[in-house]
Design an enzyme around this catalytic site. Sequence first.
Site, PDB file in Angstrom:
ATOM      1  N   HIS A  74      44.168  18.024 -77.651  1.00  0.00           N
ATOM      2  CA  HIS A  74      45.295  17.113 -77.436  1.00  0.00           C
ATOM      3  C   HIS A  74      45.901  16.673 -78.773  1.00  0.00           C
ATOM      4  O   HIS A  74      45.415  15.743 -79.406  1.00  0.00           O
ATOM      5  CB  HIS A  74      44.769  15.897 -76.660  1.00  0.00           C
ATOM      6  CG  HIS A  74      45.809  14.930 -76.194  1.00  0.00           C
ATOM      7  ND1 HIS A  74      45.696  14.259 -74.996  1.00  0.00           N
ATOM      8  CD2 HIS A  74      46.974  14.500 -76.737  1.00  0.00           C
ATOM      9  CE1 HIS A  74      46.745  13.457 -74.836  1.00  0.00           C
ATOM     10  NE2 HIS A  74      47.536  13.580 -75.893  1.00  0.00           N
ATOM     11  N   ASN A 108      55.185  17.315 -74.913  1.00  0.00           N
ATOM     12  CA  ASN A 108      56.243  16.286 -74.919  1.00  0.00           C
ATOM     13  C   ASN A 108      57.093  16.354 -76.185  1.00  0.00           C
ATOM     14  O   ASN A 108      57.329  15.361 -76.866  1.00  0.00           O
ATOM     15  CB  ASN A 108      55.652  14.876 -74.735  1.00  0.00           C
ATOM     16  CG  ASN A 108      54.769  14.442 -75.882  1.00  0.00           C
ATOM     17  OD1 ASN A 108      54.198  15.281 -76.574  1.00  0.00           O
ATOM     18  ND2 ASN A 108      54.659  13.156 -76.098  1.00  0.00           N
ATOM     19  N   ASN A 326      48.754   4.270 -76.946  1.00  0.00           N
ATOM     20  CA  ASN A 326      48.705   4.249 -75.490  1.00  0.00           C
ATOM     21  C   ASN A 326      47.757   5.327 -74.985  1.00  0.00           C
ATOM     22  O   ASN A 326      47.965   6.493 -75.276  1.00  0.00           O
ATOM     23  CB  ASN A 326      50.108   4.488 -74.913  1.00  0.00           C
ATOM     24  CG  ASN A 326      50.147   4.226 -73.419  1.00  0.00           C
ATOM     25  OD1 ASN A 326      49.388   3.402 -72.920  1.00  0.00           O
ATOM     26  ND2 ASN A 326      51.000   4.932 -72.700  1.00  0.00           N
ATOM     27  N   ASP A 353      44.273  13.084 -79.760  1.00  0.00           N
ATOM     28  CA  ASP A 353      45.570  12.484 -79.406  1.00  0.00           C
ATOM     29  C   ASP A 353      46.358  12.188 -80.690  1.00  0.00           C
ATOM     30  O   ASP A 353      47.012  11.153 -80.822  1.00  0.00           O
ATOM     31  CB  ASP A 353      45.401  11.212 -78.560  1.00  0.00           C
ATOM     32  CG  ASP A 353      46.719  10.787 -77.902  1.00  0.00           C
ATOM     33  OD1 ASP A 353      47.731  11.514 -78.025  1.00  0.00           O
ATOM     34  OD2 ASP A 353      46.723   9.706 -77.273  1.00  0.00           O
TER      35      ASP A 353
HETATM   36 ZN    ZN Z   1      48.693  10.393 -73.348  1.00  0.00          ZN
END
Ligand code: ZN
Length: 506
Positions: A74, A108, A326, A353
């Site tokens: 990620h 994204n 987040n 992340d």
């Molecule tokens: Zn996320």
Amino acid sequence: MNGSVAPARRVGEVVAELEISRAWLVDPAAGREGPGEIVVSNGVLEAVTWLEGAEAEGVGPDGIVVAPGFIDLHAHLREPGNEDAETIASGLAAAAHGGFTTVCLMPNTEPALDEPGVLARVRAAATASGSPVEALAHGAVTVGRAGEQLAALGELADAGIVGFSDDGACVASPTILRSALLYAGMLGRPVIDHAELAELTRGAEANEGYVATVLGLRGWPAAAEVAAVERDLAVLADVLRDEPRARLHLTHLSTAGALAAVRRAKAAGLPVTCDVTPHHVALSDEWLAGARRWAWEALDADGVARDPWVDGALAAGPYDTSLRVNPPLRGPEDAAACLAALAEGTADALATDHAPHTQVDKEVEFGLAANGISGLETALGVLLAAVEAGRLTLARAIAALTTGPAAVLGSWPGVVASGGEAGGGRAGGGRAGGIRALARPRGLVEGAPADLVVFDRSDRWLVGPGSLASKGRNTPLLGRELPGRILLTVAGGRIAWEDGGTGSDG
Ligand SMILES: [Zn+2]
């Protein structure tokens, strides 16, 4: 080599000759760690020798460690669309500096990676970067990540994406999640969900709790994550009747309740996996108030969170926007649950992340700052801090960075893909309905292209703006020393990153 690395080689150069003697080898694929030596020749891991008896004397896990290259499930590398924050090239350099030889890019971007054309752009940028780090990508679940219409999952899978995710947001509706799990299951890919019920988090700025209340920040309740996880698990259980290959991966779980739900689901045999991030394991919401101790140091002997205002833990100013992320940093009890989940295996992997941002996007009021922490380069150090504190074994930390994520990418539950069998298996080996997500075997496999990381646990490094390869300097760990200086990262037999040997950072 024995702690010192030969003269600097270029990134992308084939490792002609490399010998590392008397190091601590960790090979989670073979389920083994101990004193040993490796030899790399012309990019190939020629020999892995385990030392015994007198030869092994004096070699321990606190010095030079050799492990398989890390895999990040990620990472946000911001290209295309926001190259001021990060590019594929700078992101892959950051990955290599962090010991990662494979990164999975999140979709994204702008435009979102919802069709093969965007993947082609990403791949072209990765090739142009010259980095040997393997850049894999997840595709969007819905067109434009808008949550309304299923993307062309089949086309994306054919093009080579390794998972589907609308990360940044939860897969919006249970109906769409159901279809996504069904089709992704047929295609041999997991659906990776960011568990957050948006109705419960509108306008949220920080973890709902004592710290947010004192600081006057709007709360993001644990229930928003737990309820989303419960929803996802219920849909998964339902889909399995139609498509037994359906698989769900829950990313960046941050609450004890969500991890308990996953633990129960796994015990019941559901094909679910999950990851936690370094920041949710090691930091807690008291950092927003100015505390800077590790999350495990913020608990008293009974496992109850200390009060940083009472016990003198405040060491910095409040509202540091590098802490806005987040899901938000949780209380120390939730962080302890994340660490425990990692230690026991409920969390299959550690995922960074990695979310780089420009200064402009962070130099604003706390609640207006962009969410995210730049994390590829500090992940190992944070985990090693937990190892030093006795909260995690070194073997488990390495597994969470290697075989754990490989299994998420490359196998169905119950299928050995992380190489559990003797002799070192091939992760993502594409058998029994699994997919071949990873180009290279994982583990210290003789005869395979060398894919490994070498770090020195006896050395520490200062996280400073000048020591990061990422364009994203948005990490609350700036100015902190972390254990485990990475000396060398070799990806696919090529140099991905090599320590300059100056010993100075920042
Ligand atoms: Zn996320």
